[in-house]
Design a protein around this motif. Structure first.
Motif, mmCIF file in Angstrom:
data_model
loop_
_atom_site.group_PDB
_atom_site.id
_atom_site.type_symbol
_atom_site.label_atom_id
_atom_site.label_comp_id
_atom_site.label_asym_id
_atom_site.label_seq_id
_atom_site.Cartn_x
_atom_site.Cartn_y
_atom_site.Cartn_z
ATOM 1 N N GLU A 128 0.930 -1.322 0.016
ATOM 2 C CA GLU A 128 -0.187 0.121 -0.018
ATOM 3 C C GLU A 128 0.878 1.384 0.328
ATOM 4 O OE1 GLU A 128 -2.667 -0.572 3.198
ATOM 5 O OE2 GLU A 128 -3.050 -1.936 2.502
ATOM 6 N N VAL A 130 -7.706 -2.912 -4.568
ATOM 7 C CA VAL A 130 -8.341 -1.683 -4.912
ATOM 8 C C VAL A 130 -7.752 -0.357 -4.754
ATOM 9 C CG1 VAL A 130 -10.406 -0.148 -3.558
ATOM 10 C CG2 VAL A 130 -10.275 -2.668 -3.329
ATOM 11 N N PRO A 168 -1.415 1.215 -4.308
ATOM 12 C CA PRO A 168 -2.567 0.349 -4.763
ATOM 13 C C PRO A 168 -3.140 1.143 -2.958
ATOM 14 C CG PRO A 168 -1.451 -0.904 -5.255
ATOM 15 C CD PRO A 168 -0.607 -0.046 -4.802
ATOM 16 N N TYR A 169 -4.420 1.322 -3.047
ATOM 17 C CA TYR A 169 -5.357 1.428 -2.114
ATOM 18 C C TYR A 169 -5.064 -0.119 -0.922
ATOM 19 C CZ TYR A 169 -8.595 3.405 1.540
ATOM 20 O OH TYR A 169 -8.829 3.624 2.778
ATOM 21 N N LYS A 170 -5.543 -0.818 -1.222
ATOM 22 C CA LYS A 170 -5.542 -1.847 -0.654
ATOM 23 C C LYS A 170 -4.756 -3.247 -1.797
ATOM 24 C CE LYS A 170 -8.038 -5.984 0.943
ATOM 25 N NZ LYS A 170 -7.132 -6.524 2.173
#
Lengths: 366, 250
Positions: free
Chosen positions: A52, A315, A322-324
């Motif tokens: 992340e 996500v 990436p956010y997740k």
């Protein structure tokens, strides 16, 4: 009268046959296992948190280090997820090279599994033989990808660089001889009395239980469920090659052994087809240098790694990171079934079962 | 299984049409909405064109059990279970179930929103594999799963404080003292954790916002900060003693 009471025995985390830092707490009645509690996390590095904080390109090396025996498969899963998330184009040539490299890595991974699994049980020669072939594959990796284990083989969009001259020819030469080597392994083990005594009927798991525990890869197919992501949801160039899913109905360690040997033979076929039909063209699709994927996009993508379903759930939040990034690791999920598989067995059989599940602790703990 | 492949392909082709054109409602989602008209919402598709649906904490077990047992859906395989942390949103967390059907070869993502400390019913009775997935989610996000047989930390030690994958949990761990510039560059380049007395250059500020900091590290040539040199006579000494500490890291 002889009185027995339950004994607690600790196995690992420093134990040669646990294949890493796996700790098992065994509850014994005499030498029979009543219950087993796996303790994991000794190798937890927080890969998902790290993912992340780095951008989409920088995360590729982390994926080597989850399942380090089959790093190209981890790279492929990650890169394809990013490509799906951002709808990026992948070059045709890259798809074929990726498929060939991943199948070579499946062979290499199965070879290490076979050697160590056999050595755990007592057939020490096996490791010398399998390492011999694995060494050749690692040399191919070094030539084409620049590294032997932590390959960082692919990039979102395609490859980092093209195959070196003569690489395909050398690999095809290896593919021509490799099935004979598998014959040799079979000669040594398949009808070996000791091998059969130690593996037949050990670590049994039924198809219903296997699906309930979401096992995948050879463990699930060894229970008679013909679920192979390469066929069910084809990725890379798997829809353009011809191969069969290896399935065994034995549900035990011997069945999984025979199945993995068949898988190696199928992998050789795939590599040969990929390299014979290797298209020309660019090695990477048109992908921006800085990947920014708009917010609200998410995707779950799974590939068939040597140990089973390797899934990435990603996500995006509009930034270049990436956010997740969730990694659904096959070893982690498969290891959860060990409790069911070892109940009623003897302590020596636990070693067989661990080997038969084929865990990589880097993959379990991430 | 090859017979069922077209369904999956048709899902993917819907995605290629584009999001502006409303795709044909997925038969799976239609059936689910008919069964639970008020409790399930269709949230569209993910980028692979596979359906996303949402339900709430009270109905999640009913919906999951129905999805597993129904003849049309037959989701016998829980591929993955995870949580996303949307810090500022209410409810804060989404518990995400990735369901697959080996028999029919289709895929569905189910989401359940839950507040911090609220708890979600455990799916261990629906799929055995949920056990470890839920322990992982509890360990890293602190989402509680009610009715779970052994909800303990799975990766981290039992006495660990905090839940690392939450967005408000710092990368280097909680209660960590602020770092010098070099330390920050080594430990993942988090420039927001640099000691306050250091002023970032414009270039560093840009790099830290893009996350590219790996090449930034250079051996420090500046004199150490004033508070380190308490004795003015021995100013060169801390400089020398600092360097051997840092060289092994590089």
């Amino acid at each position: 009268m002889l009185k027995t009471h339950e004994m607690e025995l600790n196995m690992g985390p420093q134990h040669p046959s646990t294949h890493g830092v796996l700790r098992l707490i065994l509850y014994l009645d005499g030498e029979t296992i009543v219950d087993c509690k796996p303790v994991i996390g000794y190798l937890h590095r927080g890969t998902e948190k790290l993912c992340e904080t780095r951008n989409y390109y920088q995360n590729v090396p982390y994926t080597d280090r989850t399942d380090y025996l089959a790093a190209p498969n981890g790279n492929l899963g990650y890169c394809e997820t990013v490509e799906k998330l951002g709808s990026y184009e992948v070059s045709e040539r890259a798809q074929f090279v990726r498929t060939a490299v991943c199948e070579l890595s499946r062979i290499a991974s199965h070879l290490i599994w076979l050697g160590t699994h056999a050595m755990d049980i007592g057939a020490q020669t096996m490791l010398m033989w399998t390492i011999r072939e694995r060494e050749v594959i690692l040399d191919f990796f070094e030539a084409a990808l620049g590294d032997r284990l932590t390959t960082t083989a692919f990039r979102p969009g395609g490859l980092r660089r093209d195959l070196p001259d003569g690489w395909a020819k050398a690999v095809l030469g290896f593919c021509a001889t490799f099935p004979d080597r598998v014959d040799e392994y079979e000669l040594l083990l398949s009808n070996n009395r000791i091998w059969m005594d130690r593996t037949v009927g050990v670590g049994v798991i039924s198809a219903e239980e296997a699906i309930d525990m979401a096992l995948s890869g050879p463990l699930l197919r060894g229970s008679g469920v013909a679920y192979d992501i390469r066929k069910a949801m084809p990725y890379a160039a798997y829809d353009k090659v011809d191969f069969e899913i290896a399935v065994s109905n034995d549900c035990d360690s011997y069945g999984r052994y025979a199945l993995r040997l068949r898988e190696m033979r199928e992998s050789v076929k795939i590599v040969e087809q990929c390299l014979h039909n290797l298209p020309d063209g660019p090695i990477t699709g048109k992908v921006p240098k800085l990947l920014k994927i708009e917010a609200g996009k998410e995707v779950y993508h799974q590939i068939e790694a040597p140990r089973g379903e390797l899934g990435y759930y990603m996500v995006a939040d509009g930034s270049n990171k990436p956010y997740k990034c969730k990694i659904r690791a096959p070893s982690f999920v498969n290891l959860a079934a060990i409790t069911q598989m070892v109940k009623g067995l003897l302590i020596a059989d636990v070693v067989t079962v661990i080997g038969s599940i084929d865990i990589v602790l880097g993959d379990v703990d991430r | 299984m090859a017979d069922e492949k077209p369904q999956n392909e048709s899902n993917e082709s819907q995605a290629e049409v584009g999001e502006s054109v409303a795709p044909e409602p997925n038969p799976l989602v239609t059936a689910l909405l008919e069964q639970f008209p008020s409790d399930v919402q269709h949230e569209g598709e993910d980028t692979a064109g596979l359906p996303l649906v949402r339900t709430d904490v009270d109905n999640v077990i009913n919906v999951l059990t129905w999805l597993r047992d129904n003849e049309l859906t037959k989701f016998n395989y829980l591929a993955s279970l995870t949580v996303t942390d949307w810090t500022e949103r209410s409810p804060r967390f989404d518990v995400i179930y990735h369901l697959y059907s080996i028999a029919v070869n289709h895929f569905l993502t189910l989401k359940v929103g839950c507040e911090d400390g609220e708890g979600v019913p455990s799916a261990t009775d629906v799929w055995g594999t949920a056990n470890w997935h839920e322990r992982e989610a509890y360990d890293l996000y602190g989402v509680e799963f009610l009715g779970h047989p052994e909800l303990e930390r799975i990766f981290l030690p039992e006495d660990w404080e905090g839940f690392p994958l939450r967005k408000d949990y710092p990368l280097e761990g909680p209660n960590l003292e602020l770092l010098t510039r070099q330390q920050a560059a080594f430990r993942g380049g988090r420039f927001d954790r640099i000691r306050g007395d250091y002023e970032m250059t414009e270039q560093e500020r840009q790099l830290s916002s893009t996350g590219i900091v790996g090449s930034l590290w250079t051996p420090e040539t500046e004199t150490p900060e004033p508070e380190q040199s308490e004795k003015p006579d021995e100013t060169p000494e801390p400089e020398q003693s600092e360097k051997p500490d840092e060289t092994p890291e590089s």
